[in-house]
Design an enzyme around this catalytic site. Structure first.
Site, short mmCIF file in Angstrom:
data_model
loop_
_atom_site.label_atom_id
_atom_site.label_comp_id
_atom_site.label_asym_id
_atom_site.label_seq_id
_atom_site.Cartn_x
_atom_site.Cartn_y
_atom_site.Cartn_z
N CYS B 103 9.86 -11.54 40.28
CA CYS B 103 11.04 -11.06 39.56
C CYS B 103 12.28 -10.95 40.46
O CYS B 103 12.80 -11.96 40.93
CB CYS B 103 10.69 -9.74 38.89
SG CYS B 103 11.82 -9.19 37.61
N HIS B 104 12.79 -9.72 40.69
CA HIS B 104 13.98 -9.52 41.51
C HIS B 104 13.66 -9.40 43.01
O HIS B 104 14.57 -9.19 43.82
CB HIS B 104 14.73 -8.25 41.09
CG HIS B 104 15.50 -8.37 39.81
ND1 HIS B 104 14.89 -8.46 38.58
CD2 HIS B 104 16.85 -8.42 39.56
CE1 HIS B 104 15.83 -8.54 37.63
NE2 HIS B 104 17.01 -8.51 38.19
#
Lengths: 171, 171
Positions: B103-104
């Site tokens: 994800c991030h």
């Protein structure tokens, strides 16, 4: 007086919306909240401030607004995962009308690929992304580059708003 | 079995921590939670999952761990505003031991300036930042580049975890 578009989604930094909204209204300007879905209510990440979306970004015409304001928090990261806010931000940037950025707001303009050669500031965690996008990151309370005004975060709000309101008074 | 460091702070994506933590433990591995303050309890952004920090990142020795896992959500953005997690991530990257990103998570490695020439994936909003950091962004459920495994988000968790657990079994 000016009609200011505000690009906003859930998880915005409450004070980076509420303080400017109050200052802009007190200076006589009107606010139009643009978001992913008309009529939706988006919420701030700390205090749960509720903002109703007036208009879908995909239906908004940049020519209808005198200025664009993008609050920070995680709202810009959420917005830039969608095409319409990125396209709107790019189109608005091209009008060269006043553009106000605070905190994480530059993320949306990085996705719009319009920051190359520009000077701005923003939240420290995104400084590296601003530089990698070809812009000059300046660690200052307010940076003015043409009609673009940027600040780092909540502590810079007084100086940010003085600058924004003054710029609006000249348009 | 492996000792896995997990770099985590508030606002992590709950399922991107809980599901991998369960899978790693079931495979017999140990988890050490690194964060900004030892003993602090950090919380997930959707479900409020509580994670206790075992060790301050600034006191952690990369040599003490066999692998590093960085969950997504807004935890990586918060961590990279501080020097210690960035320094730790860079030092760990240099060990060439298994590094798992979802994800991030790539945001932390962008700040560590270690992604140039690498291949990875991540959440769509950070794809532009990954590219601007000189890396190749690949839109796939799992990307393996040397000992670095990356995935885009929650939907990729099954494939991500199969790949991570298999890689750990070979070390």
């Amino acid at each position: 007086m000016a009609v200011i578009a505000i690009l906003i989604d859930d998880m915005f930094e409450d004070v980076e919306y509420t303080t400017p909204a109050k200052a802009f209204r007190e200076a006589g300007h009107s606010l139009v909240h643009l978001g992913l879905k008309k009529g939706a209510e988006v919420k701030g990440k700390k205090e749960g401030t509720v903002v109703a979306i007036d208009l879908e970004t995909g239906s908004a015409d940049p020519a209808a607004f005198d200025a664009l304001f993008i609050p920070g928090g995680y709202s810009p990261d959420r917005l830039r995962a969608h095409k319409e806010p990125v396209v709107f931000a790019r189109a608005f940037m091209e009008t060269q009308k006043p553009l106000f950025l605070i905190c994480h707001a530059p993320q949306l303009l990085i996705s719009a690929r319009v920051l190359e050669g520009r000077k701005l500031t923003g939240w420290k965690s995104v400084a590296v992304d601003i530089k990698n996008a070809g812009a000059e990151y300046i660690d200052a309370p307010v940076v003015i580059d043409g009609n673009m005004v940027s600040s780092r975060g909540p502590k810079d709000l007084p100086q940010f708003l003085n600058t924004c309101v003054e710029m609006l008074s000249k348009h």
